[in-house]
Design a protein around this motif. Structure first.
Motif: not given
Lengths: 261, 205
Positions: B61-74
């Motif tokens: 869950a914590q990693l998911q948060q970091i990915v959403d916050r710091d990676v421009d996934v789209d």
């Protein structure tokens, strides 16, 4: 051992020639995007390459991977690191020859110092003392040398045993074997056994090193063949760019600089 | 304690003011410094989660948060689909973005165990195609140190990761060729790719 290698190479080339009929069909010319993709992929022998990729995976699954897993299980990491260093040290003459042909004096100096230091202080190459003394490891092979001489990589080629490559790098591999003094040392059962041992251990050493990286990447890919192709090409391009951009001055850091500095 | 905090706030405000004043002249250098600081923080957050004592579910869950916050996934997702993005219907694009994010998070979290004990050091920055590449050296116990570059783009307004280049191999470029090859062998049918990605999510990692 040289004979075995030659047999493998001849066999591979023969199989490749036999499979030439299996060329990839270029996309229709009225689809410019698809044509651009096809040209950029530069893999006209894709159907044949895919067959060899499958063959290699088969050999890996039943033979190489189990052996490597056994090696990793039976031998502690500390010992595997010593083996890895000894094998790397044995490659030094080939590295040095290529560093020189690439006209990179600092890299040649690094390789020479590594060989001298690690063969002595590093106890026959078991310990990489030179790394801590400012002489880090780098790769150098004849495929890279050819690249620096301006030879293009050519179409992608996947060969049995040898794996991913291209005409430039795969033939460069043959030259590296010829450049290796150990290929030419005296004959005899003991020497032959030692050479078999060296190649066998190299295979296991390389395979164990791929568990975390390549196995993970291919297991997460939709098309593992294309993923390996992309990874191989990018990795080679980065290695060649590293050599190309290594323009360190020939005078070492401790050498007194010109007056006034 | 109070004085110390006030002092820190004051010096931070001062630094910020100085930074604003110097912006036009050092805009480029500052973007690079900003990117380096951003990667330093993200890296620290990541290693803190990986090396922390939380359970696997919490860590995920914590990693998911970091990915959403710091990676421009789209942005990464669009890059990976290449020319097929344009020909996709809006509904397919939405499905694809959603699946891409889920697969990415799954791939990252499935490596959790491998990255135990990992440390990293931020090195030099260099401009890269309108973004900034931040070089780091990642060290894991028992393996050779790896050179990993993080490409940071501020196109979305704030610095975010758009690519990771490990030992010269770009993650998004590799992913793009994987998808392109899969689509080429499935009649360029985007639905086949979406189905395959859905399939990936159901596989045990």
């Amino acid at each position: 051992m040289g004979a075995v290698r030659t047999m493998i190479l001849v066999g591979a080339v023969g199989l490749a020639l036999a499979g030439v009929s299996g060329c990839a069909t270029p996309p229709p010319a009225d689809d410019p995007d698809a044509v651009a993709d096809f040209n950029q992929t530069n893999d006209p022998m894709e159907p044949t390459n895919r067959v060899f990729y499958a063959v290699n995976n088969g050999i890996d699954a039943v033979l190489v991977k189990p052996l490597a897993l056994g090696y990793k299980w039976a031998v502690p990491g500390v010992v595997r690191d010593r083996v890895h260093n000894v094998l790397g040290n044995l490659d030094s003459p080939v590295l040095l020859a290529n560093d020189i042909m690439q006209t990179k004096p600092r890299r040649a100096g690094d390789t020479l110092m590594r060989f001298v230091i690690n063969s002595t202080f590093g106890v026959a190459g078991m310990f990489d003392v030179a790394d801590g003394w400012g002489y880090p490891y780098h790769n150098a092979d004849f495929g890279e040398t050819l690249a620096l001489w301006g030879v293009p990589e050519g179409p992608y080629l996947f060969l049995p045993i040898l794996g991913p490559g291209d005409p430039r790098d795969s033939s460069g591999h043959g030259v590296d074997i010829a450049l290796d003094p150990l290929t030419w040392v005296g004959k005899g059962d003991v020497v032959t056994d030692l050479e078999y041992g060296r190649y066998g251990m190299t295979l296991l050493d390389v395979r164990v090193g791929l568990f975390d990286t390549l196995d993970k990447a291919t297991s997460q890919a939709l098309d593992p063949y294309a993923t390996v192709r992309s990874l191989y090409r990018q990795h080679r391009a980065a290695e060649i760019e590293d050599i190309h951009s290594d323009t360190r001055a020939t005078t070492p850091d401790w050498f007194p600089s010109q007056p006034g500095h | 304690m109070l004085t110390r905090r006030t002092l820190m706030t004051a010096s931070l405000a001062g630094a910020a003011l100085l930074g604003v004043g110097a912006l036009p002249r050092f805009a480029l250098a500052q973007t690079a410094d900003q990117a380096a600081a951003f990667i330093d923080k993200t890296g620290k957050d990541l290693t803190a989660v990986v090396n922390g004592s939380a359970g696997t579910a919490d860590k995920t869950a914590q990693l998911q948060q970091i990915v959403d916050r710091d990676v421009d996934v789209d942005a990464v997702a669009r890059f990976c689909l290449g020319r097929y993005w344009r020909s996709a219907s809006p509904a397919q694009q939405q499905q694809y973005l959603q699946l891409f994010r889920q697969v990415l998070v799954k791939n990252i979290t499935s490596k959790l165990g491998d990255y135990q004990g990992v440390t990293f050091a931020v090195g030099r920055t260099s401009p890269r195609d309108g973004a900034v590449a931040v070089a780091t050296v990642v060290t894991r116990p028992g393996t050779a140190a790896a050179n990993v570059e993080w490409v940071v783009s501020s196109a979305s307004g704030s610095p975010r990761i758009v690519d990771v280049v490990a030992e010269g191999t770009s993650l998004r470029l590799t992913q793009r060729s994987d998808y392109a090859s899969y689509l080429a062998h499935n009649n360029n049918n985007l639905q086949a790719l979406l189905d395959a990605m859905r399939q990936q999510l159901t596989q045990p990692s």
